[in-house]
Write a protein that holds these residues in place. Structure first.
Motif, PDB file in Angstrom:
ATOM      1  N   GLY A  65       5.052  11.932  -5.050  1.00 22.46           N
ATOM      2  CA  GLY A  65       4.769  12.545  -3.752  1.00 22.46           C
ATOM      3  C   GLY A  65       3.436  13.255  -3.704  1.00 22.46           C
ATOM      4  N   GLY A  66       2.454  12.745  -4.436  1.00 15.65           N
ATOM      5  CA  GLY A  66       1.123  13.329  -4.394  1.00 15.65           C
ATOM      6  C   GLY A  66       1.002  14.643  -5.140  1.00 15.65           C
ATOM      7  N   ASN A 111       3.704  22.298  -5.046  1.00 14.19           N
ATOM      8  CA  ASN A 111       2.680  21.273  -4.874  1.00 14.19           C
ATOM      9  C   ASN A 111       1.342  21.980  -4.658  1.00 14.19           C
ATOM     10  OD1 ASN A 111       1.280  18.972  -4.384  1.00 14.19           O
ATOM     11  ND2 ASN A 111       2.204  18.558  -2.379  1.00 14.19           N
ATOM     12  N   SER A 165      -1.665  20.722  -5.328  1.00 10.58           N
ATOM     13  CA  SER A 165      -2.784  19.778  -5.372  1.00 10.58           C
ATOM     14  C   SER A 165      -3.937  20.257  -4.513  1.00 10.58           C
ATOM     15  CB  SER A 165      -2.336  18.411  -4.868  1.00 10.58           C
ATOM     16  OG  SER A 165      -1.163  18.044  -5.516  1.00 10.58           O
ATOM     17  N   THR A 166      -3.581  20.904  -3.412  1.00  2.03           N
ATOM     18  CA  THR A 166      -4.641  21.392  -2.537  1.00  2.03           C
ATOM     19  C   THR A 166      -5.026  22.803  -2.950  1.00  2.03           C
ATOM     20  OG1 THR A 166      -2.822  21.861  -1.063  1.00  2.03           O
ATOM     21  CG2 THR A 166      -4.285  20.073  -0.443  1.00  2.03           C
TER      22      THR A 166
HETATM   23  C1  LIG Z   1       1.261  17.524  -1.998  1.00  2.00           C
HETATM   24  O1  LIG Z   1      -0.094  17.760  -1.663  1.00  2.00           O
HETATM   25  C2  LIG Z   1      -0.867  16.587  -1.435  1.00  2.00           C
HETATM   26  C3  LIG Z   1      -2.312  16.981  -1.217  1.00  2.00           C
HETATM   27  O2  LIG Z   1      -2.410  17.900  -0.172  1.00  2.00           O
HETATM   28  C4  LIG Z   1      -0.272  15.809  -0.271  1.00  2.00           C
HETATM   29  O3  LIG Z   1      -0.999  14.613  -0.079  1.00  2.00           O
HETATM   30  C5  LIG Z   1       1.194  15.482  -0.558  1.00  2.00           C
HETATM   31  O4  LIG Z   1       1.782  14.861   0.552  1.00  2.00           O
HETATM   32  C6  LIG Z   1       1.978  16.737  -0.908  1.00  2.00           C
HETATM   33  N1  LIG Z   1       3.299  16.332  -1.352  1.00  2.00           N
HETATM   34  C7  LIG Z   1       4.432  16.976  -1.029  1.00  2.00           C
HETATM   35  C8  LIG Z   1       5.686  16.434  -1.617  1.00  2.00           C
HETATM   36  O5  LIG Z   1       4.443  17.939  -0.314  1.00  2.00           O
END
Ligand SMILES: *[C@@H]1O[C@H](CO)[C@@H](O)[C@H](O)[C@H]1NC(C)=O
Ligand code: HEM
Ligand SMILES: *[C@@H]1O[C@H](CO)[C@@H](O)[C@H](O)[C@H]1NC(C)=O
Ligand SMILES: *[C@@H]1O[C@H](CO)[C@@H](O)[C@H](O)[C@H]1NC(C)=O
Length: 559
Positions: free
Chosen positions: A430-431, A439, A441-442
């Motif tokens: 899921g990124g 999460n 990632s950002t």
């Molecule tokens: C997690 O963060 C990334 C980057 O912003 C996004 O693309 C992704 O959908 C997110 N995944 C979830 C499970 O929230």
């Protein structure tokens, strides 16, 4: 009467005793004088990070287990925090247990955090004259080797190795199909064979092939000799280096390792040269190194060793990681099923996955990230040495301080990961680029600029080290891990031996890093019982057919 102390006898015995006693006194005095600096040096320097109280001379060495110290350091973070200061005899040692500090120090301040600690046995006895890229101190010798090594890891070179990795992975399926009981050796063969072919243009057909055997033999003896306790602490208490060879079995062992290692590496290079003289080229890395020897500034010894060390660095690291993956599947059969769904969706039953499929296999990629997190093969980190005094977060690190980036602690941090002890590839889906609880990632908008920058630089895995000494072979290793994971789960079911159809019962394998793993420097599972069966007759037939299809591919490689 035990001692007839008559007059004459008295003077006779006195004379007899005076010499040895005074010699003994002198020796003890000399020893004490020699040890005084070591007693002094075993004290903690000022403003050093928190850690256990050191004893005279040995410092904290009494607390350090001979292997898997990384789990103990992880425990200690509860007491001392993420940056731990230790004394290994006279040496100042700092263990970094959080990725942010690894990033700030080893990575950002790489110009001063990139040497290696003195290693008398490796650098002076076995790989003399800075021939070993992993052990060489930061400096011109290392730079020449590193620059030359990068030649194997350019995008073009990496691309040229992919067909070899794919072919060897195809063979590995066939090997496991034929002899599932030897799965462990077949995987060990794979990694060595890839380097033999890509670096030397030679074939490693079986685990029992002389070159594969010789590599693992020399490598095992080498790492065993470097383990704590195998030799006196000659790097801390340097006068021990002068013990004559007749009294030092470890020196004789080092000599034999050097002899056998050079014999193997020179034999391999000779094989490549001989073939080149016959006008046959395979495009292997050593051909390029030999062509460019003058340009690279490498003499014969350094050229030969670079190839040999690549084989050392690339063999048991990659194979141990793959073996950990098979073990993990026994702990989490659901992960196997999901990985199989991933490859089935793309390949069906007509063919096994290839390199071209990897971008379409997110679960296979997640499996790779997760195995590197769950059982990082260099879990304690390869030590970096600081070359000039530095300050950080109010601490002072004297020049010469040895740093360990404790990958185990970094990737088993409960603040970062949900149930870090569980093998769960799903955490990467899921990124979620870092597999973390939240999460992240950002970059979080409410963080300061410096913090944002740091988050952006975060690595998915610290299992490859950090900074200027980071693993040169990461890309190559990742391709090997992914293609083997994909092919193996496509072809086989892996189950606990003796389990019923619902995967219940049977002898549960020991996945504990403490007891289910070997003692050595690398994190490698002990041989474990596993039932390996082709998923269907059709799958088995495809494995045979694809292996048949490789005939010819290997013809250019010398046996
Ligand atoms: C997690 O963060 C990334 C980057 O912003 C996004 O693309 C992704 O959908 C997110 N995944 C979830 C499970 O929230
Ligand atoms: C799963 C596989 C592998 C893992 C986990 C791994 C991990 C590491 C680690 C942790 C280091 C030390 C980094 C540091 O000091 O910060 C290292 C160094 C190195 N690795 Fe790897 N490695 C792997 C496979 C390979 C392969 C396949 C090759 C080459 C064919 C390779 C070549 C090297 C070299 C040359 C160095 C020395 C770098 C230096 O000191 O300058 N590795 N590796
Ligand atoms: C050590 O390596 C250097 C650099 O390649 C070389 O010039 C020198 O001859 C070597 N010394 C010995 C003793 O082999
Ligand atoms: C390699 O070849 C050189 C020169 O041809 C020779 O002197 C040397 O003994 C050979 N080494 C091995 C290990 O075969």
């Amino acid at each position: 009467m035990p001692f007839p102390l008559g007059g004459n006898q008295m003077s006779w015995t006195t004379n007899l005793w005076i010499l040895p006693v005074s010699l003994l006194v002198a020796a003890v005095a000399a020893l004490i004088a020699a040890l005084v600096p070591y007693v002094w040096a075993s004290r903690r320097p000022k403003s050093f990070p928190p850690g256990p109280k050191p004893l005279p001379i040995i410092g904290n060495l009494n607390l350090i287990p001979p292997s898997k110290a990384f789990t103990l350091f992880h425990e200690w973070t509860k007491q001392y925090g993420p940056i731990i200061g230790l004394k290994f005899g006279p040496a100042n040692v700092v263990v970094l247990n959080h990725w942010k500090d690894v990033q700030e120090l080893l990575e950002k301040r790489g110009h001063i955090y990139s040497s290696r600690p003195a290693n008398y046995i490796a650098n002076e006895l076995i790989c003399k004259n800075e021939t070993h890229i992993l052990f060489a101190p930061y400096g011109d010798g290392w730079k020449v080797l590193r620059r030359a090594a990068q030649g194997l890891f350019t995008p073009a070179s990496l691309a040229s190795v992919l067909p070899i990795q794919e072919a060897e992975a195809t063979q590995t399926l066939y090997d496991i199909l034929r002899e599932p009981a030897r799965y462990y050796e077949h995987i060990q063969r794979y990694t060595t064979a890839v380097i033999l072919a890509s670096v030397f243009g030679q074939r490693g057909e079986d685990f029992n092939s002389p070159n594969v055997q010789a590599l693992y033999d020399v490598q095992n003896r080498f790492t065993a000799l470097l383990e704590p306790g195998a030799a006196p602490p000659v790097d801390g208490i340097t006068f021990l280096q002068h013990i004559p060879e007749s009294l030092a079995p470890w020196k004789r062992r080092a000599k034999e390792i050097r002899r056998d290692q050079r014999a193997l590496y020179f034999r391999l290079l000779n094989g490549t040269k001989e073939r080149m003289q016959r006008g046959v080229r395979t495009g292997c890395f050593m051909e390029k190194l030999l062509d460019d020897q003058a340009k690279n500034g490498l003499d014969e010894e350094h050229t030969t060793y670079l190839g040999g060390i690549l084989m050392e660095a690339g063999s048991d690291t990659t194979s141990s990681t793959l073996l950990s993956f098979l073990l993990a599947l026994l702990q989490n059969p659901l992960a196997l099923r999901r990985a199989q769904e991933d490859v089935d969706r793309v390949c069906g039953v007509e063919r096994s996955p290839t390199m071209n499929d990897l971008d379409d296999l997110p679960y296979i990629e997640a499996c790779m990230h997760e195995i590197l997190r769950w059982r990082p093969v260099a879990a304690g980190g390869i030590p970096h040495m600081l070359t000039q005094t530095d300050t950080y977060k109010g601490y002072i690190f004297p020049a010469g301080t040895i740093f360990f980036a404790n990958t185990w602690a970094i990737h088993h941090d409960e603040d970062e990961y949900d149930e870090p002890a569980a093998f769960n590839p799903d955490r990467w889906l899921g990124g979620n680029k870092f597999g973390t609880k939240e999460n992240i990632s950002t970059v979080l908008p409410n963080e300061g600029k410096q913090q944002q920058q740091l988050l952006q630089q975060r690595k998915t895995s610290y299992g490859w080290g950090a900074g200027r000494r980071i693993c040169s072979g990461q890309k190559m290793a990742e391709a090997s891990l992914k293609i083997n994971i994909a092919k193996m789960v496509w072809a086989f079911d892996f189950a606990i031996e003796g389990a019923d159809a619902d995967a219940r019962g049977g002898r549960r394998p020991d996945v504990s890093v403490e007891t289910g793993y070997q003692g050595g420097f690398l994190v490698c599972p002990k041989k474990f019982p596993v039932r390996i069966r082709p998923r269907s007759d059709k799958h088995a037939a495809v494995v045979r057919r694809e292996w048949e299809g490789l005939r010819g591919f290997y013809e250019s490689l010398a046996a």
